[in-house]
Structure formats: C-alpha cells, structure tokens
Design an enzyme around this catalytic site. Structure first.
Site: not given
Ligand SMILES: Cc1cc2nc3c(=O)[nH]c(=O)nc-3n(C[C@H](O)[C@H](O)[C@H](O)COP(=O)(O)OP(=O)(O)OC[C@H]3O[C@@H](n4cnc5c(N)ncnc54)[C@H](O)[C@@H]3O)c2cc1C
Length: 477
Positions: A30, A35-39, A456
C-alpha cells in the site's frame, strides 16, 4: 523475497486473505499514507457521513412546509471533520494497518510504498524505507483509481481539491466551484450548499446525464435553485491568488470562489505500475484487461475493483473480490510440477458478477438506479411499458409534503419482467433494493405486486403503485 501471494492495494485487496490462506505467505503493498483504500478514507464512507450532516441542515432550513419553525444557523465544520475522521475513519484505518502488522497475521508482510513491475511476477517496492524487489506465485492487483484532473486545471497551476482532501479542509469555504456533474460532484454540492457554502457548478452537459432522461431532466430542474449552475460550459483558463481560484469559461464568464473542487471522473491506476514488464495488458484509459474470471493477460496475475472493472463501485469491487478469491483458490488447487499454481478449468470458476448492478447517489434528492434506462430498453428491442409514479401520490409522500420525487419503472410487456428501476427522492437508496431483488431473481412483476403485502403507509407503496401502473395483465384481486 518470495511470497505465495502478493496483493497490491489495501482497499478491497485487504479483504482477500481469509482463513484458507493462513498457511500461505502473503505480501500486501500500500502506497497511500492512510491504510484501507478509497471507500474508507476518501470515498463512500466519509462522504455519506457528511451527507447525513447536510441532510439534517437541509431539513432544518426547509421544514416550514411541515409547519415547523426551524432555521439552519450554521455548521461547526471542524466538529464535523472530527466526527468523521477523528472519531471514526482514521481509527478504523489505523486499526486495520496495526492488525495486518500484528501477531494475528503472522503470515502477512505489509509493504508501505509504491509497487511497480520490473519483470514477470516481480515487483519493486519499499519495506521499512528500503527499496526491495519481491516475487510472487500469484499476484492480485487491486490498485483502484484516482481523480481525473482535466489538463486545463492541471497545467494552470491553480490549487484544487479532490475527494482526497476536500473533506479534511481546516475551514469550511465561503464559496466553492465544483467542476463536474456526476455522482461525486452532486454529493459534495449537496454537502456544501446545505452547510452554507455558496456552490457554483460547471459542467459540459446536464447534471447526472447518464441517468434515464426523465430522471435527469427532473433532477436538473429540482436542483437548479440551490446552485449557481453553468451547464454546457467548458473551462478555458484558470488563475488564482492567495484566497481564491478563478475559472474563465468558454462563454467568457468568470467565476471566482474560495476553493475549487475537481470531480470530473476517475481513472484506473493501471498506468502507474509498469504493467508491460509483467505482460499485463491494459485498455487505453489505464484499466487493466481481465477476462470473465478476473485473470489478466499474464499467467498467475489477477485484477479486481476500480483498476480493472467496468463499474467503479465498492459493492462491485467487493463482489469481484469474492469471485477472484474463489477462482484463485481453484487455480491454487491445481498445481504444476514445481508446486506453483497451475491452470484450471473455467468450469470450476465463477464469472465476475456484473448483472443488475445498482448504484445510489446520496445527494438531495437521493438518486438510485438499477437496470436499463427507457432508451436502452427500446434500443434493445423490448416491448416496453413504463410508469412514472410520483411519491406525492402515496400516503407517505403526503406525510413528507413531497413535491417532485418520482420512481420510474421500465418493464417488458411480453414477459412482465422488470428491465429497469430509477428513483429520485427520499429513501431512494433503500427503495431500490427491492427492485434489485426483482431483477436478480427474475420475478414476474404481477406476482411482485400482488403475492406479497406492501406495508401501509410505508414509502414502498410508491413502488407498488408504479408496478400496478405498468401495462401488464394483473389479476383482478
Ligand atoms: C468521493 C467518492 C465517493 C464514493 N461513494 C461511493 C458510494 O457511495 N458507493 C459505492 O459503491 N462506491 C463509491 N465510491 C467508489 C468506491 O470508493 C470505489 O469503487 C472503491 O473504493 C474501489 O475499491 P478498490 O479496492 O478497487 O480500490 P481502492 O479502495 O482505491 O484501493 C486501492 C488502493 O491501492 C493503492 N495503490 C494504488 N496503486 C498502487 C501501487 N502501484 N502500489 C501500492 N499501492 C497502490 C491505493 O493507494 C489504494 O489505497 C466512491 C468514490 C469516491 C471517490
């Protein structure tokens, strides 16, 4: 260093290791400070926590129609930031990282740095500040996506915010220009306007344009009084001073706000990993090419979530994760002579689950959708029947004193099957779930309407009435 499994990304990827992998050596990589990603850190979860605050502020400001005298007095922005991040999100993020580093995960090594391929199944990254090269038998790419920044903004040098930092601003901006008209733009527009910030929106097409035309037309009309909208416009140039950012639009309009939020879509992170070195193909936009089972073009390398999915949604990333994990376990069961995972028949695998994907937008009014739009249904050649049902025509809609909220259902007359459902109004994100069930289990809408009770006077009656308004052959009881 060699691992049985390497996982790139701690978002959905962090959920990959289940007890079946306890005997395997696993690397998780990561690069982000949190830690923990976008969501968790800057997506679904914190935005919805802001939206609840915004909904409350909006209710206070609009309660007059219910005979209630409340006003919105103002928001304590630092307290909201603290509630969301200090008391919830950052604690979960830190806890997740500590758990992975701790005694409960003895088979897992956490690498904190950027991962990049240097050869087949070989990556360079960082361990405790040192550059290292690691190899893995099986690699899971779950590297997500990042905000797309239009060149006119990126090249101008103006300061701009994205979902990654806008929620952590030390102060609430007096005014904000939001570039974009999709779901992220609309959620933040609702948040900031409800909390008292003047919101300007610039978008080249109508807001939420991808939705069914009847829904996005109504949505644009309903939200127009809340925001200063500049629709059909492009940004020609951008400049800034110490306190503000100015955008000049293609019609010559000049917009100056205290802050600029860029919400013009997201790009998959595949282009930042030197995928070619590993033989992993990607589409032009950085999205990794995967087959129906999550396999990339390189043997033993899989991908899931935003980095490879046609749907950038957390519930899809989670579902893809479960499918890929199952398929990886199937492949791991089939070992070649060297003991490395071998090929396995796809009959043992599950396909990426992409049927009937719903989505909800937690703006005001809420939006939720599943299945086809009317236009798509007609293009596909169905014998289409549609019904637009006003919330205001059912009992709970009266209670809400609702004006403008609707559900639109699209069905196939021949089979009485649902093709699409689109909600705009209170509880849309919950009401849609029943229609997801109808689609997932291919239910006959005549049974759905008449072979179950509809409580209802719950708002679900709006769905019941919408179904009964379709041109289908209902029983007379
Ligand atoms: C503002 C916002 C609101 C949202 N609201 C919703 C919602 O209400 N409902 C919904 O279903 N979805 C929502 N989403 C979308 C949702 O957040 C994403 O679809 C989901 O988090 C994707 O998960 P993922 O595991 O694919 O990626 P991520 O959770 O982004 O995890 C990827 C991780 O990989 C890491 N990474 C990337 N490249 C590298 C590398 N080369 N080396 C090491 N680490 C790396 C990143 O730092 C990141 O932590 C929202 C998104 C945003 C931006």
């Amino acid at each position: 260093m060699h691992f049985d499994y390497i996982i790139i990304g701690s978002g959905s990827g962090n959920s990959f290791p289940t007890p079946e992998f306890d005997d395997a050596s696993i690397a998780i990589i990561e690069e982000a400070p949190r830690f923990g990603g976008t969501c968790l850190n800057s997506g679904c979860i914190p935005t919805k926590m802001y939206v609840v605050a915004a909904d409350t502020a909006h209710s206070a400001a609009t309660s007059e129609r219910l005979g209630i005298h409340t006003t919105f007095e103002g928001a304590d922005w630092p307290a909201i930031v603290d509630r969301v991040f200090g008391h919830r999100v950052d604690i979960i993020s830190r806890g997740g990282e500590e758990y992975r580093r701790g005694d409960e995960c003895p088979n897992i090594t956490l690498f904190r740095g950027h991962a990049q391929f240097t050869g087949p199944k070989t990556l360079s990254t960082t361990l405790d500040g040192e550059d290292v090269e690691i190899t893995g038998d099986t690699i899971i790419i779950a590297a997500g996506s990042r905000p797309f920044i239009p060149p006119v903004i990126a090249e101008s040098g103006v300061p701009y915010l994205t979902n990654e930092d806008v929620m952590r601003l030390p102060e609430q901006p007096e005014s904000i220009t939001i570039l974009g008209g999709g779901f992220i733009a609309m959620e933040f527009a609702h948040v900031f306007q409800s909390l008292g910030t003047h919101v300007r929106i610039v978008n080249r097409s109508p807001l939420m344009r991808h939705l069914d035309a009847d829904i996005h037309d109504r949505f644009n009309a309903l939200v127009a009084p809340r925001y200063e909208t500049h629709i059909g416009r492009m940004v020609s140039s951008a400049s800034h001073d110490d306190n503000s950012v100015t955008l000049t639009l293609d019609d010559g309009t000049s917009l100056t706000s205290s802050a600029l939020l860029v919400a013009t879509g997201r790009v998959p992170n595949g282009d930042r990993m030197n995928l070619a070195a590993a033989g992993v193909d990607m589409h032009d936009n950085g999205r990794i090419v995967v087959d129906d089972y999550g396999r990339t073009t390189a043997d033993g390398i899989w991908a899931l979530g935003d980095v490879s999915s046609p749907y950038m949604l957390k519930h899809v990333a989670n579902a893809e994760l479960r499918a890929v994990r199952h398929n990886v376990l199937q492949a791991a069961g089939a070992r070649d002579a060297s003991g490395a995972p071998g090929a396995t028949s796809t009959s043992d695998m599950v396909p990426m689950p992409h049927d009937h994907v719903p989505s909800a937008v937690f703006t005001y009014p809420q939006l939720a959708t599943v299945g086809l739009t009317e236009e798509q249904a007609r293009e596909a050649g169905y014998d289409v029947t549609t019904k637009i049902q006003n919330y205001g025509d059912v009992a709970y809609g009266w209670a809400l004193e609702d004006q403008g909220s609707v559900v639109k259902l699209i069905a196939d007359k021949k089979t009485a099957r649902l093709l699409g459902a689109h909600y705009m109004g209170p509880q849309a994100s919950t009401l849609i779930q029943q229609m997801v069930t109808v689609l997932a289990f291919n239910l006959d809408l005549r049974d759905v309407a008449r072979r179950q009770y509809w409580t209802h006077p719950a708002l679900a009656e709006v769905t019941e009435n919408a179904i009964l308004g379709l041109d289908l052959d209902f029983p007379d009881y």
